[in-house]
Motif scaffolding. Structure first.
Motif, mmCIF file in Angstrom:
data_model
loop_
_atom_site.group_PDB
_atom_site.id
_atom_site.type_symbol
_atom_site.label_atom_id
_atom_site.label_comp_id
_atom_site.label_asym_id
_atom_site.label_seq_id
_atom_site.Cartn_x
_atom_site.Cartn_y
_atom_site.Cartn_z
ATOM 1 N N ILE C 44 0.374 -1.034 0.045
ATOM 2 C CA ILE C 44 -0.011 0.152 0.308
ATOM 3 C C ILE C 44 0.499 1.245 -0.298
ATOM 4 N N ARG C 45 0.619 1.987 -0.789
ATOM 5 C CA ARG C 45 1.371 3.459 -0.527
ATOM 6 C C ARG C 45 0.441 4.611 -0.237
ATOM 7 N N MET C 46 0.735 5.773 0.564
ATOM 8 C CA MET C 46 0.196 6.461 1.621
ATOM 9 C C MET C 46 1.231 7.593 0.215
ATOM 10 N N ARG C 47 -0.017 8.743 -0.101
ATOM 11 C CA ARG C 47 0.579 9.479 -0.891
ATOM 12 C C ARG C 47 1.222 10.531 0.279
ATOM 13 N N TYR C 48 2.461 11.340 0.056
ATOM 14 C CA TYR C 48 3.076 12.107 0.887
ATOM 15 C C TYR C 48 1.664 13.709 0.863
ATOM 16 N N HIS C 49 0.686 13.779 1.872
ATOM 17 C CA HIS C 49 -0.124 15.161 2.170
ATOM 18 C C HIS C 49 0.137 16.216 3.313
ATOM 19 N N PRO C 50 0.441 17.068 4.082
ATOM 20 C CA PRO C 50 0.032 17.358 4.775
ATOM 21 C C PRO C 50 -0.455 17.370 6.030
ATOM 22 N N LYS C 51 -1.681 16.933 5.761
ATOM 23 C CA LYS C 51 -2.331 16.833 6.458
ATOM 24 C C LYS C 51 -2.210 15.942 7.179
ATOM 25 N N SER C 60 2.789 11.755 11.223
ATOM 26 C CA SER C 60 2.269 11.324 12.616
ATOM 27 C C SER C 60 2.756 10.231 13.003
ATOM 28 N N GLY C 61 2.527 9.664 14.100
ATOM 29 C CA GLY C 61 2.404 8.340 14.186
ATOM 30 C C GLY C 61 1.001 7.352 13.478
ATOM 31 N N ALA C 62 -0.193 9.174 13.663
ATOM 32 C CA ALA C 62 -1.417 8.527 13.637
ATOM 33 C C ALA C 62 -1.843 8.242 12.111
ATOM 34 N N ALA C 63 -0.614 8.649 11.114
ATOM 35 C CA ALA C 63 -1.276 8.632 9.640
ATOM 36 C C ALA C 63 -0.001 7.002 9.686
ATOM 37 N N MET D 66 -5.909 7.455 17.102
ATOM 38 C CA MET D 66 -5.100 8.502 16.685
ATOM 39 C C MET D 66 -5.669 9.048 18.540
ATOM 40 N N LEU D 67 -6.758 8.952 18.446
ATOM 41 C CA LEU D 67 -7.583 9.963 19.195
ATOM 42 C C LEU D 67 -6.112 9.060 20.953
ATOM 43 N N ALA D 68 -5.292 7.782 21.209
ATOM 44 C CA ALA D 68 -4.876 7.647 22.452
ATOM 45 C C ALA D 68 -3.144 7.753 22.094
ATOM 46 N N ASP D 69 -3.167 8.446 20.602
ATOM 47 C CA ASP D 69 -1.537 9.015 20.685
ATOM 48 C C ASP D 69 -1.892 10.268 20.715
#
Lengths: 148, 148, 148, 148
Positions: C44-51, C60-63, D66-69
């Protein structure tokens, strides 16, 4: 877990049952003692023994993991009854502080006791210590047909 | 970890060093054997012994966790050298399949060997088995001033 | 996982299926792309996005957790077929290195695809990077009656 | 964590500080609200939003992670002060029950606030629910020189 339900096996029964089905935990020295049992919760003491040391003169991570896994097993049995084939599927431990050369006390409570999976949390402290030395979460799989 | 770097301690030296600093692992029976060492990687065999059994006649989670923690420790030493006070800060294990009553073989490699933290991965298989019986990731903290 | 089995859904079918059952992943911007699917594995690729940034100008860890969870979900579906109610029961992530402001690529493979539980491993790298930025293991529960 | 120490940043200051350093969390919709801050602890609310759904009409694991992090990040800052570069090194989550289509409330407390590593625990419940929907433990690394 907030209702005052009785454990599936009371303290004496649990001790006898564990001695019967899990003699291996006392190989070479009896260090694990079940101190209290509630429904989905328990307290276990691991008596200090030099066989549990590691470099640095502190208790090994392996000893703490064994204590936590055993506490989770007892807590699961306290909720589902005589299910010796309940097995750990996942365990995660954070080592927080270096334990003293002292007994370890594990307090375990189940966060969830489902039909197929139980999830529990264990806090380990050194005898006489205030802050926990380790914190564990673990998941157990219960064979189909387990009694509650 | 892809460059062919030599381990900080070669196999003979690592075996002697572990025997010297960590005699507790052989309490009651010598079951852990270091079979191979590379830079940031190792292979450890846990010889089958009935003391490692649990209800259901299978090897206990505690035995597999001890094996994994030991493998991570050796892999950390293979990267940073003689740092006996390297300690586990976190370990997470997934139990995948019921192991046979056979030796367990742990293959460990470090995913990261930083100045302060090392993170490693361990795959445990039963002797002769194809599919892993357990998979582990763990983090070790290295005291300040560790040599590389 | 070593036999060359076909995935339960091929790449085009998987992409269409995910778009149909999981539109929420593209809320505000389409950043997740399924690049490859095998039986019990995917990329899977996650395209770079400032969000996806966090303090320090890094992803972010969340991303990364969302990317890993999504990769595990696709890998589970690739093994068991159309089971949209497969859910994560446990996930554990180690953040290894600070990722660049670049695409993230997740490689996922299942370590176990059982009747009730699937366990997978995800390695995340920055586009163009050699060393992984994060490593994840996760467990999914598959509803009873899942096809293989 | 038992002494009544004041948090390094009080509630208003923490809210303003997070808005300043971490604007990305509010991309597309403001759903995260800091409700309470203590020393090494906090309570965060994630307002229900359909962008957080997944197949089955329940809140996604990614949203809960995300919430936990975020809760861990706020709890770390509440103990060490303005250290925006504190980063997650490890996070482990157990999903316990399917959350309702409702707000999520995260209660976080640090188990350890060391010079280099902080370890925290997060319990997530659905608004109005009694039993937790998820339980998380996470470790943050604090850059050298962090104020306490």
């Amino acid at each position: 877990m907030t209702k005052p339900r009785l454990p599936a096996l009371d303290l004496e029964t649990m001790r006898d049952y564990i001695d019967e089905i899990f003699p291996e935990i006392h190989h070479s020295a009896r260090t694990l003692f079940i101190e209290a049992v509630a429904h989905g919760a328990c307290r276990i003491r691991m008596r200090y023994h030099p066989k549990h040391l590691r470099p640095g003169g502190t208790l090994s991570g392996a000893a703490m993991m064994m204590l936590a896994d055993f506490a989770l097993y007892v807590a699961v049995l306290s909720a589902v009854g005589r299910e010796p084939l309940a097995v750990t599927t996942n365990l995660s431990i954070n080592f927080l502080r270096k334990p003293d050369k002292a007994d370890l006390v594990a307090e375990c409570r189940l966060l969830k006791a489902g039909k197929r999976l139980c999830v529990g949390e264990v806090t380990i402290t050194s005898e006489g210590g205030e802050e926990p030395v380790a914190h564990v979460t673990g998941t157990f799989s219960v064979p189909p047909g387990a009694r509650d």
